[in-house]
Design a protein around this motif. Structure first.
Motif, PDB file in Angstrom:
ATOM      1  N   ILE A   4       0.160 -17.188  -3.842  1.00 51.05           N
ATOM      2  CA  ILE A   4       0.347 -18.639  -3.645  1.00 51.05           C
ATOM      3  C   ILE A   4       1.820 -18.967  -3.463  1.00 51.05           C
ATOM      4  CG2 ILE A   4       0.196 -20.863  -4.815  1.00 51.05           C
ATOM      5  CD1 ILE A   4      -2.446 -20.034  -5.923  1.00 51.05           C
ATOM      6  N   PHE A   6       2.876 -17.873  -0.037  1.00 54.29           N
ATOM      7  CA  PHE A   6       2.336 -18.760   0.994  1.00 54.29           C
ATOM      8  C   PHE A   6       3.101 -20.073   1.021  1.00 54.29           C
ATOM      9  CE2 PHE A   6      -0.701 -21.795   2.726  1.00 54.29           C
ATOM     10  CZ  PHE A   6      -1.071 -21.126   3.880  1.00 54.29           C
ATOM     11  N   ARG A   7       3.534 -20.534  -0.138  1.00 56.45           N
ATOM     12  CA  ARG A   7       4.264 -21.798  -0.175  1.00 56.45           C
ATOM     13  C   ARG A   7       5.614 -21.659   0.513  1.00 56.45           C
ATOM     14  NH1 ARG A   7       4.384 -23.499  -5.877  1.00 56.45           N
ATOM     15  NH2 ARG A   7       2.222 -24.097  -5.576  1.00 56.45           N
ATOM     16  N   ILE A  39      -4.682 -10.864   1.099  1.00 53.70           N
ATOM     17  CA  ILE A  39      -5.845 -11.020   0.211  1.00 53.70           C
ATOM     18  C   ILE A  39      -6.753  -9.812   0.331  1.00 53.70           C
ATOM     19  CG2 ILE A  39      -7.868 -12.447  -0.223  1.00 53.70           C
ATOM     20  CD1 ILE A  39      -6.164 -14.641  -0.402  1.00 53.70           C
ATOM     21  N   THR A  93       2.428 -18.056   5.388  1.00 56.65           N
ATOM     22  CA  THR A  93       1.608 -17.006   5.979  1.00 56.65           C
ATOM     23  C   THR A  93       1.220 -16.027   4.883  1.00 56.65           C
ATOM     24  OG1 THR A  93       1.497 -15.270   7.633  1.00 56.65           O
ATOM     25  CG2 THR A  93       3.608 -15.629   6.601  1.00 56.65           C
ATOM     26  N   ILE A  94       0.092 -15.311   5.075  1.00 52.38           N
ATOM     27  CA  ILE A  94      -0.203 -14.200   4.173  1.00 52.38           C
ATOM     28  C   ILE A  94      -0.277 -12.904   4.959  1.00 52.38           C
ATOM     29  CG2 ILE A  94      -1.366 -15.495   2.351  1.00 52.38           C
ATOM     30  CD1 ILE A  94      -3.983 -14.420   3.674  1.00 52.38           C
ATOM     31  N   ASN A  95       0.344 -12.910   6.132  1.00 52.84           N
ATOM     32  CA  ASN A  95       0.416 -11.675   6.907  1.00 52.84           C
ATOM     33  C   ASN A  95       1.492 -10.790   6.292  1.00 52.84           C
ATOM     34  OD1 ASN A  95       0.821  -9.699   8.787  1.00 52.84           O
ATOM     35  ND2 ASN A  95       0.485 -11.043  10.523  1.00 52.84           N
ATOM     36  N   ILE A 108      -5.079 -13.502  11.282  1.00 50.95           N
ATOM     37  CA  ILE A 108      -4.011 -12.566  10.970  1.00 50.95           C
ATOM     38  C   ILE A 108      -3.859 -11.673  12.199  1.00 50.95           C
ATOM     39  CG2 ILE A 108      -3.247 -10.774   9.417  1.00 50.95           C
ATOM     40  CD1 ILE A 108      -3.493 -13.365   8.016  1.00 50.95           C
ATOM     41  N   GLU A 156      -7.131 -19.179   9.565  1.00 50.06           N
ATOM     42  CA  GLU A 156      -5.925 -18.454   9.984  1.00 50.06           C
ATOM     43  C   GLU A 156      -6.268 -17.074  10.529  1.00 50.06           C
ATOM     44  OE1 GLU A 156      -1.559 -17.056   8.402  1.00 50.06           O
ATOM     45  OE2 GLU A 156      -3.088 -17.622   6.975  1.00 50.06           O
ATOM     46  N   LEU A 184     -12.121 -16.531  -8.423  1.00 50.05           N
ATOM     47  CA  LEU A 184     -10.692 -16.894  -8.364  1.00 50.05           C
ATOM     48  C   LEU A 184     -10.126 -16.607  -6.970  1.00 50.05           C
ATOM     49  CD1 LEU A 184      -8.533 -17.887 -10.376  1.00 50.05           C
ATOM     50  CD2 LEU A 184      -7.872 -15.532 -10.674  1.00 50.05           C
ATOM     51  N   ASP A 229       3.088  -8.367   7.329  1.00 56.17           N
ATOM     52  CA  ASP A 229       4.217  -7.978   8.176  1.00 56.17           C
ATOM     53  C   ASP A 229       5.283  -9.063   8.242  1.00 56.17           C
ATOM     54  OD1 ASP A 229       3.380  -5.507   8.841  1.00 56.17           O
ATOM     55  OD2 ASP A 229       2.263  -6.155  10.602  1.00 56.17           O
ATOM     56  N   ARG A 230       4.883 -10.292   7.916  1.00 57.90           N
ATOM     57  CA  ARG A 230       5.761 -11.425   8.159  1.00 57.90           C
ATOM     58  C   ARG A 230       6.790 -11.646   7.074  1.00 57.90           C
ATOM     59  NH1 ARG A 230       3.801 -14.934  12.043  1.00 57.90           N
ATOM     60  NH2 ARG A 230       3.475 -13.596  13.852  1.00 57.90           N
ATOM     61  N   ALA A 273      -4.912 -12.524 -11.774  1.00 60.24           N
ATOM     62  CA  ALA A 273      -4.266 -13.814 -12.020  1.00 60.24           C
ATOM     63  C   ALA A 273      -2.825 -13.805 -11.530  1.00 60.24           C
ATOM     64  CB  ALA A 273      -4.328 -14.138 -13.512  1.00 60.24           C
ATOM     65  N   VAL A 274      -2.075 -12.754 -11.913  1.00 63.32           N
ATOM     66  CA  VAL A 274      -0.659 -12.703 -11.525  1.00 63.32           C
ATOM     67  C   VAL A 274      -0.524 -12.509 -10.015  1.00 63.32           C
ATOM     68  CG1 VAL A 274       1.478 -11.449 -11.797  1.00 63.32           C
ATOM     69  CG2 VAL A 274       0.061 -11.893 -13.762  1.00 63.32           C
ATOM     70  N   ALA A 305       1.470 -16.131 -14.482  1.00 62.27           N
ATOM     71  CA  ALA A 305       0.803 -16.829 -13.388  1.00 62.27           C
ATOM     72  C   ALA A 305       1.261 -18.273 -13.317  1.00 62.27           C
ATOM     73  CB  ALA A 305      -0.710 -16.758 -13.574  1.00 62.27           C
ATOM     74  N   MET A 345       4.830 -18.344 -11.976  1.00 62.06           N
ATOM     75  CA  MET A 345       4.900 -17.940 -10.571  1.00 62.06           C
ATOM     76  C   MET A 345       4.396 -19.032  -9.651  1.00 62.06           C
ATOM     77  SD  MET A 345       5.802 -14.775  -9.979  1.00 62.06           S
ATOM     78  CE  MET A 345       4.857 -13.679 -10.988  1.00 62.06           C
ATOM     79  N   ALA A 346       3.293 -19.657 -10.023  1.00 63.33           N
ATOM     80  CA  ALA A 346       2.678 -20.628  -9.128  1.00 63.33           C
ATOM     81  C   ALA A 346       3.250 -22.029  -9.324  1.00 63.33           C
ATOM     82  CB  ALA A 346       1.163 -20.643  -9.348  1.00 63.33           C
ATOM     83  N   LEU A 396      -2.587 -13.281  -7.550  1.00 61.35           N
ATOM     84  CA  LEU A 396      -2.925 -14.463  -6.763  1.00 61.35           C
ATOM     85  C   LEU A 396      -1.847 -15.532  -6.903  1.00 61.35           C
ATOM     86  CD1 LEU A 396      -6.745 -14.554  -7.286  1.00 61.35           C
ATOM     87  CD2 LEU A 396      -5.528 -14.111  -5.194  1.00 61.35           C
ATOM     88  N   ALA A 397      -1.220 -15.599  -8.088  1.00 66.14           N
ATOM     89  CA  ALA A 397      -0.105 -16.538  -8.238  1.00 66.14           C
ATOM     90  C   ALA A 397       1.040 -16.147  -7.319  1.00 66.14           C
ATOM     91  CB  ALA A 397       0.357 -16.570  -9.685  1.00 66.14           C
ATOM     92  N   ILE A 398       1.305 -14.830  -7.196  1.00 65.38           N
ATOM     93  CA  ILE A 398       2.369 -14.369  -6.290  1.00 65.38           C
ATOM     94  C   ILE A 398       2.006 -14.728  -4.854  1.00 65.38           C
ATOM     95  CG2 ILE A 398       3.470 -12.322  -5.331  1.00 65.38           C
ATOM     96  CD1 ILE A 398       3.344 -11.079  -8.065  1.00 65.38           C
ATOM     97  N   ASN A 412      -3.736  -8.439   6.037  1.00 67.84           N
ATOM     98  CA  ASN A 412      -4.019  -9.647   5.278  1.00 67.84           C
ATOM     99  C   ASN A 412      -3.806  -9.352   3.793  1.00 67.84           C
ATOM    100  OD1 ASN A 412      -5.190 -11.810   3.989  1.00 67.84           O
ATOM    101  ND2 ASN A 412      -6.777 -12.037   5.529  1.00 67.84           N
TER     102      ASN A 412
END
Lengths: 100, 177
Positions: free
Chosen positions: A81, A84-85, A29, A89-91, B84, B82, B69, A93-94, A74-75, B162, B165-166, A77-79, A27
């Protein structure tokens, strides 16, 4: 007073748990939080050393590390997001781009 | 003396427990909460090491801002449900555990050389104590002024990064989220 090695071993233990989290979790996160944990383990040993050497410079260094951790969160979590978009997925391996 | 040892061991056990549970949890929200538990225990250790200012920063910035956050992002991506799924990894779990255990042993071997380090008493001036806001701030604005100012640039770069990126690309499935 508690010997400095106690704090250092605790910090080593926390760091190793962080390493285990990064290499065993899928995961994103949780991997990211493990990195934060490793930063904090290093901070703990810096604080312990600055206490036992009676130098306050360690506190300033920890302050700077906290700033870096905030920027990194901050950076990162932006990556996450953005990933994920694109992949939904946030796996970890994927979306390994290099593995085929 | 007894109380000091008791507080150290209680905080150490809670910190390690929180860290291990954070790694083991399946639910990311529970993971974040366990990390907060671990951080609060570490803040107790900071205070015990006479680092009042940095210990309170740890709670305010880490538990209060950074991990919130994380929670925001988990809620935003709606990851609570979800699963995993563990795919077949080429490296078995035992190998990973042994690797991190070896790493721990290695660190302990390195740290053993500090066991002869003498313990010293606090430097206490008339106005302040070791690790209070005043002496740390004094260092921050004199000896470490340059790195301190550089952190503002770091934070600026992080904000810009950030946002970029987002940011949603123009014309890329708008109105979906």
């Amino acid at each position: 007073m508690i010997p400095v090695t106690h704090y250092l071993i605790l910090s080593a233990l926390l760091f190793s748990v962080g390493v285990a989290g990064v290499i065993s979790s899928r995961n994103l996160i949780v991997m990211f939080m493990s990195i934060e944990l490793m930063l904090n383990a290093a901070n703990l040993s810096i604080i312990a050393f600055s206490r036992y050497l009676n130098i306050m410079d360690g506190h300033v260094i920890v302050f700077l590390v906290l700033t870096v951790a905030a920027a990194e969160a901050a950076v990162g979590l932006a990556i996450i997001i953005a990933i994920f978009r694109n992949r939904a997925t946030i796996n970890a391996d994927r979306f390994s781009l290099f593995k085929r | 003396m007894m109380l000091e040892t008791a507080v150290f061991y209680a905080a150490a056990v809670i910190a390690v427990f929180g860290a291990i549970m954070m790694v083991l949890q399946r639910n990311p929200v529970a993971s974040v909460l366990y990390l907060i538990l671990s951080l609060v225990a570490q803040a107790v250790l900071y205070v015990q090491l006479a680092a009042m200012f940095v210990g309170s920063l740890l709670i305010i910035i880490y538990a209060g801002a950074i991990l919130v956050l994380f929670l925001f992002v988990i809620m935003l991506l709606n990851l609570r449900g979800e699963k995993i799924e563990q795919e077949k990894s080429p490296i078995p779990t035992a190998t990973k555990l042994i690797l991190s255990l070896l790493f721990f042993v290695e660190l302990v071997m390195i740290f053993r050389q500090f066991s002869t380090m003498p313990t010293s008493e606090y430097i206490t001036d008339a106005g302040w104590q070791f690790g209070d806001v005043v002496p740390v701030a004094e260092l921050l604005f004199t000896k470490y002024l340059y790195p301190f100012e550089l952190t503002s640039i770091l934070l600026l770069v992080a904000i810009v990064g950030a946002v970029i990126m987002a940011k949603r690309e123009k014309g890329e499935d708008e109105g979906e989220m």
